[in-house]
Write an enzyme that holds these catalytic residues in place. Structure first.
Site, PDB file in Angstrom:
ATOM      1  NE  ARG A 132      -3.979  -2.060   1.997  1.00 10.21           N
ATOM      2  CZ  ARG A 132      -3.866  -3.111   2.799  1.00 10.21           C
ATOM      3  NH1 ARG A 132      -2.926  -3.133   3.724  1.00 10.21           N
ATOM      4  NH2 ARG A 132      -4.674  -4.126   2.682  1.00 10.21           N
ATOM      5  CG  HIS A 138      -0.387  18.175 -22.486  1.00 12.68           C
ATOM      6  ND1 HIS A 138       0.518  19.199 -22.399  1.00 12.68           N
ATOM      7  CD2 HIS A 138       0.240  17.073 -21.996  1.00 12.68           C
ATOM      8  CE1 HIS A 138       1.636  18.736 -21.856  1.00 12.68           C
ATOM      9  NE2 HIS A 138       1.498  17.455 -21.610  1.00 12.68           N
ATOM     10  CG  HIS A 194      -3.048  14.138 -24.724  1.00  5.53           C
ATOM     11  ND1 HIS A 194      -3.551  14.527 -23.504  1.00  5.53           N
ATOM     12  CD2 HIS A 194      -1.813  13.658 -24.477  1.00  5.53           C
ATOM     13  CE1 HIS A 194      -2.640  14.305 -22.575  1.00  5.53           C
ATOM     14  NE2 HIS A 194      -1.576  13.774 -23.139  1.00  5.53           N
ATOM     15  CD  GLU A 203      -3.937  18.052 -13.992  1.00  7.61           C
ATOM     16  OE1 GLU A 203      -2.928  17.354 -13.840  1.00  7.61           O
ATOM     17  OE2 GLU A 203      -4.608  18.074 -15.014  1.00  7.61           O
ATOM     18  CE  LYS A 227       5.252  18.445 -13.245  1.00  8.71           C
ATOM     19  NZ  LYS A 227       5.313  17.249 -14.068  1.00  8.71           N
ATOM     20  CG  HIS A 230       3.986  13.286 -24.019  1.00  5.38           C
ATOM     21  ND1 HIS A 230       2.613  13.256 -23.970  1.00  5.38           N
ATOM     22  CD2 HIS A 230       4.381  14.208 -23.103  1.00  5.38           C
ATOM     23  CE1 HIS A 230       2.210  14.123 -23.058  1.00  5.38           C
ATOM     24  NE2 HIS A 230       3.261  14.707 -22.518  1.00  5.38           N
ATOM     25  CG  ASN A 234      -2.734  19.240 -18.496  1.00  4.13           C
ATOM     26  OD1 ASN A 234      -1.828  18.415 -18.461  1.00  4.13           O
ATOM     27  ND2 ASN A 234      -3.714  19.259 -17.605  1.00  4.13           N
ATOM     28  CD  GLU A 241       6.402  18.223 -21.765  1.00  5.18           C
ATOM     29  OE1 GLU A 241       5.980  19.229 -21.161  1.00  5.18           O
ATOM     30  OE2 GLU A 241       5.654  17.312 -22.172  1.00  5.18           O
ATOM     31  NE  ARG A 290       0.481  18.240 -11.357  1.00  3.79           N
ATOM     32  CZ  ARG A 290       1.049  17.252 -10.693  1.00  3.79           C
ATOM     33  NH1 ARG A 290       0.785  17.103  -9.401  1.00  3.79           N
ATOM     34  NH2 ARG A 290       1.867  16.405 -11.275  1.00  3.79           N
ATOM     35  CE  LYS A 334      -1.036  14.989 -13.042  1.00  2.25           C
ATOM     36  NZ  LYS A 334      -1.430  15.516 -14.361  1.00  2.25           N
TER      37      LYS A 334
HETATM   38  N1  LIG Z   1       4.204  11.564 -14.551  1.00  2.32           N
HETATM   39  C1  LIG Z   1       4.176  12.684 -15.229  1.00  2.32           C
HETATM   40  O1  LIG Z   1       3.902  13.777 -14.691  1.00  2.32           O
HETATM   41  C2  LIG Z   1       4.513  12.666 -16.689  1.00  2.32           C
HETATM   42  C3  LIG Z   1       4.728  13.874 -17.371  1.00  2.32           C
HETATM   43  C4  LIG Z   1       5.096  13.822 -18.720  1.00  2.32           C
HETATM   44  C5  LIG Z   1       5.235  12.585 -19.357  1.00  2.32           C
HETATM   45  N2  LIG Z   1       5.007  11.429 -18.660  1.00  2.32           N
HETATM   46  C6  LIG Z   1       5.139  10.126 -19.314  1.00  2.32           C
HETATM   47  O2  LIG Z   1       6.476   9.968 -19.745  1.00  2.32           O
HETATM   48  C7  LIG Z   1       6.500   9.029 -20.798  1.00  2.32           C
HETATM   49  C8  LIG Z   1       7.504   9.479 -21.847  1.00  2.32           C
HETATM   50  O3  LIG Z   1       8.765   9.517 -21.236  1.00  2.32           O
HETATM   51  P1  LIG Z   1      10.114   9.686 -22.064  1.00  2.32           P
HETATM   52  O4  LIG Z   1       9.941  10.711 -23.096  1.00  2.32           O
HETATM   53  O5  LIG Z   1      11.177   9.830 -21.064  1.00  2.32           O
HETATM   54  O6  LIG Z   1      10.227   8.315 -22.891  1.00  2.32           O
HETATM   55  P2  LIG Z   1      10.714   6.851 -22.499  1.00  2.32           P
HETATM   56  O7  LIG Z   1      10.627   6.610 -21.055  1.00  2.32           O
HETATM   57  O8  LIG Z   1       9.984   5.925 -23.405  1.00  2.32           O
HETATM   58  O9  LIG Z   1      12.250   6.881 -22.918  1.00  2.32           O
HETATM   59  C9  LIG Z   1      12.582   7.082 -24.272  1.00  2.32           C
HETATM   60  C10 LIG Z   1      13.564   6.037 -24.799  1.00  2.32           C
HETATM   61  O10 LIG Z   1      14.875   6.404 -24.418  1.00  2.32           O
HETATM   62  C11 LIG Z   1      15.540   5.324 -23.756  1.00  2.32           C
HETATM   63  N3  LIG Z   1      16.428   5.973 -22.798  1.00  2.32           N
HETATM   64  C12 LIG Z   1      16.087   6.549 -21.632  1.00  2.32           C
HETATM   65  N4  LIG Z   1      17.147   7.190 -21.123  1.00  2.32           N
HETATM   66  C13 LIG Z   1      18.177   6.983 -21.974  1.00  2.32           C
HETATM   67  C14 LIG Z   1      19.521   7.418 -21.988  1.00  2.32           C
HETATM   68  N5  LIG Z   1      20.010   8.228 -21.060  1.00  2.32           N
HETATM   69  N6  LIG Z   1      20.314   6.996 -23.015  1.00  2.32           N
HETATM   70  C15 LIG Z   1      19.806   6.217 -24.005  1.00  2.32           C
HETATM   71  N7  LIG Z   1      18.536   5.811 -24.060  1.00  2.32           N
HETATM   72  C16 LIG Z   1      17.725   6.207 -23.043  1.00  2.32           C
HETATM   73  C17 LIG Z   1      14.433   4.478 -23.204  1.00  2.32           C
HETATM   74  O11 LIG Z   1      14.847   3.121 -23.045  1.00  2.32           O
HETATM   75  C18 LIG Z   1      13.359   4.629 -24.285  1.00  2.32           C
HETATM   76  O12 LIG Z   1      13.620   3.741 -25.346  1.00  2.32           O
HETATM   77  C19 LIG Z   1       5.078   8.915 -21.321  1.00  2.32           C
HETATM   78  O13 LIG Z   1       4.563   7.652 -20.977  1.00  2.32           O
HETATM   79  C20 LIG Z   1       4.319  10.006 -20.581  1.00  2.32           C
HETATM   80  O14 LIG Z   1       2.996   9.657 -20.315  1.00  2.32           O
HETATM   81  C21 LIG Z   1       4.652  11.447 -17.350  1.00  2.32           C
END
Ligand SMILES: NC(=O)c1ccc[n+]([C@@H]2O[C@H](COP(=O)([O-])OP(=O)(O)OC[C@H]3O[C@@H](n4cnc5c(N)ncnc54)[C@H](O)[C@@H]3O)[C@@H](O)[C@H]2O)c1
Length: 354
Positions: free
Chosen positions: A106, A226, A230, A215, A205, A242, A223, A170, A219, A128
């Protein structure tokens, strides 16, 4: 360097070049890490727990079923309530590992060591966590803030260029959100991403999520880009990343603001945005493909007074303003049609010029 965060903020935030082992948990801990980072982790002099999980997880596998074996593994160790999970990877991995930490017993503590630019400036901060359902992205999750965020820019050395660009959007979003056009222009120029930009984005942020962790109001500003973003992301069959989709949505939001009677953005900034986004033009879906997705957006709702036969949807939109903070408005999805058309025109014009 430990960044200043609001008093009582749930997460300690560190921004460094090289990793520092002294920032790992003091008590028992385990690791869920992206296997692409294993070499850099070991080379960085960081210890590797014998029960570490080194994995590769793509957006397609951002599902609840992916975390079940992790939970079973932790229970077999067994990982106790006082243990901490360290998540090392991009946003997909940190969203899933944070969710697993929220579910296990939990809720146990976790740390996040983001390794993508998008993770550093956005995904890792704010608590999140989540996974995707068949019906859409991030439809299941929990608010579970990490105890510590350690962003080591040295990890970015191996990040593919497209993912650097993805995170840059971003950063541009953060600048435009605050009406900081000078900063946005600087980020849009070619040249390396500066650590100072990451610091600024994290500080902004942290302030927003501290004031509005769930949110309920402010917050939602995060978006920006987005709403149409999206829809474009989904309509591309997730060929758009994204951040790329947010970049496209950002330019469309600037155009929508103008349509809604807000002060227009300078043409030079719109051109700079379009120039950098132009390579994505082939992935921009036609308006007819976006409209149904806007109606199904998780932030869409039926407007008061709708009937079964003629449901009217309204959607939360963030409108940026030059020199001032963005504002929120609830509008009909069809308002995006004209900005979508202008977006396509601007990208085509820049693509032809290139
Ligand atoms: N929680 C939140 O507030 C929030 C906010 C924005 C986005 N997100 C989420 O984040 C995700 C996207 O994240 P992302 O853009 O980091 O993509 P990702 O996590 O898919 O990483 C991108 C790629 O890069 C590779 N990688 C990561 N670090 C590396 C490094 N240093 N060197 C080489 N390769 C590397 C990974 O294996 C992957 O193939 C989405 O699912 C989105 O929904 C969450």
């Amino acid at each position: 360097m430990r960044l200043a965060t609001p008093p009582g903020f749930a997460t300690e935030v560190f921004l460094l070049e090289a990793p520092d082992p002294s920032l790992l948990p003091e008590g028992p801990w385990t690791l869920v890490g992206d296997q692409r980072l294993r070499e850099a982790w070991i080379e960085g002099g960081l210890p590797e727990p014998s029960d570490a999980l080194w994995i590769s997880v793509s957006e397609e596998e951002k599902k609840l079923r992916t975390v079940i074996p992790w939970l079973e593994h932790w229970a077999r160790i067994p990982l106790h309530r006082d243990a901490t999970v360290v998540a090392l990877g991009g946003g997909v991995l940190s969203d899933l590992a944070g969710l697993a930490a929220a579910l296990y017993l939990r809720g146990i503590a976790w740390q996040v060591w983001p390794t993508t630019l998008l993770g550093m400036v956005d995904a890792a901060l704010g608590g999140k966590t989540g996974a995707d359902l068949a019906a859409g992205k991030n439809l299941v999750g929990a608010f579970h803030a990490p105890k510590r965020l350690v962003a080591c820019t040295g990890f970015l050395r191996t990040l593919p260029e497209r993912h650097m660009e993805n995170g840059r959007w971003e950063l541009v979003k953060t600048a435009i959100l605050q009406g900081e056009l000078g900063w946005a222009t600087e980020i849009l120029q070619t040249g390396p991403v500066r650590t100072g930009w990451i610091e600024r984005a994290l500080a902004y942020k942290a302030g927003v999520v501290h004031r509005d962790p769930r949110e309920a109001g402010e917050r939602r500003l995060l978006n920006l880009g987005h709403t149409l973003g999206h829809a474009l992301e989904a309509a591309s069959g997730y060929q758009l990343l994204h951040g790329e989709a947010v970049g496209l949505g950002l330019l469309a939001s600037c155009l929508l603001g103008e349509e809604q009677g807000l002060k227009p953005f300078p043409a030079e900034l719109l051109d700079a945005l379009a120039r950098r986004l132009a390579p994505l033009a082939p992935l921009v879906a036609p308006w007819q493909a976006c409209l149904p997705l806007l109606h199904r957006d998780k932030k869409a709702r039926h407007a008061p007074g709708h009937t079964e036969d003629a449901p009217v949807t309204e959607i939360h939109c963030i409108l940026p303003r030059p020199g001032e903070s963005a504002i929120q408005r609830v509008l009909a999805p069809r308002v995006w049609e004209a900005p979508h058309a202008r977006l396509v025109d601007l990208l085509d014009r820049e693509a032809t010029r290139a």
